[in-house]
Design a protein around this motif. Structure first.
Motif, PDB file in Angstrom:
ATOM      1  N   HIS A 277       0.974  -1.107   0.006  1.00 28.84           N
ATOM      2  CA  HIS A 277      -0.016   0.008   0.066  1.00 28.84           C
ATOM      3  C   HIS A 277       0.872   1.420  -0.056  1.00 28.84           C
ATOM      4  O   HIS A 277       0.745   2.035  -1.065  1.00 28.84           O
ATOM      5  N   THR A 278       1.414   1.247   1.154  1.00 27.87           N
ATOM      6  CA  THR A 278       2.787   2.513   1.253  1.00 27.87           C
ATOM      7  C   THR A 278       3.506   2.183   1.836  1.00 27.87           C
ATOM      8  O   THR A 278       4.007   1.042   2.133  1.00 27.87           O
TER       9      THR A 278
ATOM     10  N   GLU B 185       4.417   2.787   4.857  1.00 30.47           N
ATOM     11  CA  GLU B 185       3.821   2.623   6.198  1.00 30.47           C
ATOM     12  C   GLU B 185       2.855   1.508   6.593  1.00 30.47           C
ATOM     13  O   GLU B 185       2.918   1.063   7.498  1.00 30.47           O
TER      14      GLU B 185
ATOM     15  N   PHE C  26      -1.368  11.205   5.469  1.00 30.49           N
ATOM     16  CA  PHE C  26      -1.049  11.303   4.065  1.00 30.49           C
ATOM     17  C   PHE C  26      -1.732  12.754   3.461  1.00 30.49           C
ATOM     18  O   PHE C  26      -2.815  12.907   4.015  1.00 30.49           O
TER      19      PHE C  26
ATOM     20  N   TYR D 279      -3.677  13.576  -0.026  1.00 25.88           N
ATOM     21  CA  TYR D 279      -4.243  13.013  -1.047  1.00 25.88           C
ATOM     22  C   TYR D 279      -4.076  13.751  -2.301  1.00 25.88           C
ATOM     23  O   TYR D 279      -4.809  14.839  -2.242  1.00 25.88           O
TER      24      TYR D 279
ATOM     25  N   GLU E  60      -3.566   9.753  -5.171  1.00 29.06           N
ATOM     26  CA  GLU E  60      -2.327   8.865  -4.558  1.00 29.06           C
ATOM     27  C   GLU E  60      -2.197   9.582  -3.222  1.00 29.06           C
ATOM     28  O   GLU E  60      -2.558  10.665  -2.941  1.00 29.06           O
ATOM     29  N   LEU E  61      -1.309   8.640  -2.423  1.00 24.12           N
ATOM     30  CA  LEU E  61      -1.124   9.235  -0.975  1.00 24.12           C
ATOM     31  C   LEU E  61       0.309   9.571  -0.814  1.00 24.12           C
ATOM     32  O   LEU E  61       1.200   8.847  -1.205  1.00 24.12           O
ATOM     33  N   GLU E  62       0.699  10.641  -0.540  1.00 25.50           N
ATOM     34  CA  GLU E  62       2.122  11.347  -0.129  1.00 25.50           C
ATOM     35  C   GLU E  62       2.013  11.312   1.358  1.00 25.50           C
ATOM     36  O   GLU E  62       1.661  12.330   1.852  1.00 25.50           O
ATOM     37  N   PRO E  63       2.882  10.531   2.050  1.00 23.40           N
ATOM     38  CA  PRO E  63       3.250  10.572   3.352  1.00 23.40           C
ATOM     39  C   PRO E  63       3.708  11.915   3.830  1.00 23.40           C
ATOM     40  O   PRO E  63       4.442  12.332   3.056  1.00 23.40           O
TER      41      PRO E  63
ATOM     42  N   LYS F 226       5.595   7.576  -2.909  1.00 21.51           N
ATOM     43  CA  LYS F 226       4.247   7.500  -3.030  1.00 21.51           C
ATOM     44  C   LYS F 226       3.499   6.526  -2.816  1.00 21.51           C
ATOM     45  O   LYS F 226       4.196   5.233  -3.317  1.00 21.51           O
ATOM     46  N   GLY F 227       2.442   6.628  -2.122  1.00 21.76           N
ATOM     47  CA  GLY F 227       1.554   5.301  -1.973  1.00 21.76           C
ATOM     48  C   GLY F 227       0.704   5.284  -3.177  1.00 21.76           C
ATOM     49  O   GLY F 227       0.729   6.044  -3.937  1.00 21.76           O
ATOM     50  N   LYS F 228      -0.212   4.165  -3.274  1.00 19.22           N
ATOM     51  CA  LYS F 228      -1.077   4.057  -4.278  1.00 19.22           C
ATOM     52  C   LYS F 228      -2.561   4.537  -4.079  1.00 19.22           C
ATOM     53  O   LYS F 228      -2.739   4.759  -2.824  1.00 19.22           O
TER      54      LYS F 228
END
Length: 274
Positions: free
Chosen positions: A116-117, A119, A250, A252, A256-259, A272-274
């Protein structure tokens, strides 16, 4: 009640049910072994004491709840011996875990998961009513399901769960909380239509957090105070949750997810996450 009293009370409850216990003095964790073939149920006593104090709970009631949780796990373990996914398409769901969570069951069976990410990781569960069991490759093979089929079924079922969120407005920022108590609160982060709906309503930066498995936090951040508040509540939830995932919120953007490290001037970290 102090740490020793809580430990002794839980040990007594365990003895009454024929369970064995082991005290990890260094980590202040009590391992409750209910079956030699399964991993123990682990209780962090400091975290339990913190929860009792912060939420002003009755210690005896909290320990009774823990025993009930273990009894549910025991029953699920018994059911697992004859489990099958066949005909249970509507009872599979994705569950979120931290990337430190094991990739195998206690008896060495490979769990089915997706990245996923950096994390967080996605696992899959068969819902048993009062509890669920994580799906391993053996269960998948016996049902003749592919990994992709499981993923699609689980995400479809997730979209059918209630999505109602509680709203809190603080210092000009909006915070939405989805915590239905069904074990799939954090899993709602995988519902893209849900995220898009709230993103379109946001006036500022749209941020998310999954501090533990039972909550999804969505935030419309309109000023710097909002980031500070998001950081504080994410950390608080993370410390209180029975299944912590990540303290890192994150942002959004474009699906996409950016921590983000809020203390580090609120800039996204690499990756980046999905």
């Amino acid at each position: 009640m102090n740490s020793k009293e809580i430990r002794q009370a839980l040990e007594q409850r365990g003895r009454e049910r024929g369970w064995k216990t082991r005290w990890d003095r260094e980590k202040e964790k009590l391992e409750i072994h209910f079956d030699e073939g399964h991993a123990p149920f682990v209780v962090s006593v400091p975290r339990l004491i913190s929860r009792i104090k912060q939420e002003r709970l009755d210690p005896q009631k909290v320990m009774d709840d823990i025993v009930r949780q273990i009894e549910i796990v025991v029953e699920a373990a018994k059911q697992r011996e004859t489990l099958s996914l066949s005909g249970r398409d509507r009872h599979v769901y994705p569950v979120m875990r931290s990337t430190s969570f094991p990739l195998e069951t206690s008896d060495g069976k490979a769990l089915v998961y997706d990245e996923h990410t950096a994390e967080s990781r996605i696992y899959y569960a068969l819902d048993l009513g009062q509890s669920y069991t994580l799906i391993d490759q053996e269960l998948l093979v016996r049902a003749n399901w592919s990994h992709q089929e499981l993923r699609e079924k689980a995400l479809f079922n997730l979209r059918g769960l209630q999505q109602e969120a509680k709203l809190d407005e603080v210092a000009g920022n909006r915070f939405y909380f989805i915590s239905p108590g069904d074990g799939y609160g954090a899993s709602r982060i995988l519902n893209q239509s849900l995220l898009q709906t709230y993103r379109q309503q946001a006036k500022g930066d749209f941020c998310l957090a999954i501090p533990h498995q039972d909550v999804l936090v969505m935030a419309d951040i309109c000023n710097d105070d909002g980031y500070d508040i998001l950081q504080q509540l994410t950390l608080s939830f993370y410390r209180q949750g029975d299944m912590p995932i990540t303290m890192l919120p994150f942002q959004y953007k474009d699906g996409e997810l950016e921590p983000i490290f809020i203390l580090a001037r609120r800039k996204p970290v690499n990756g980046k996450g999905k």
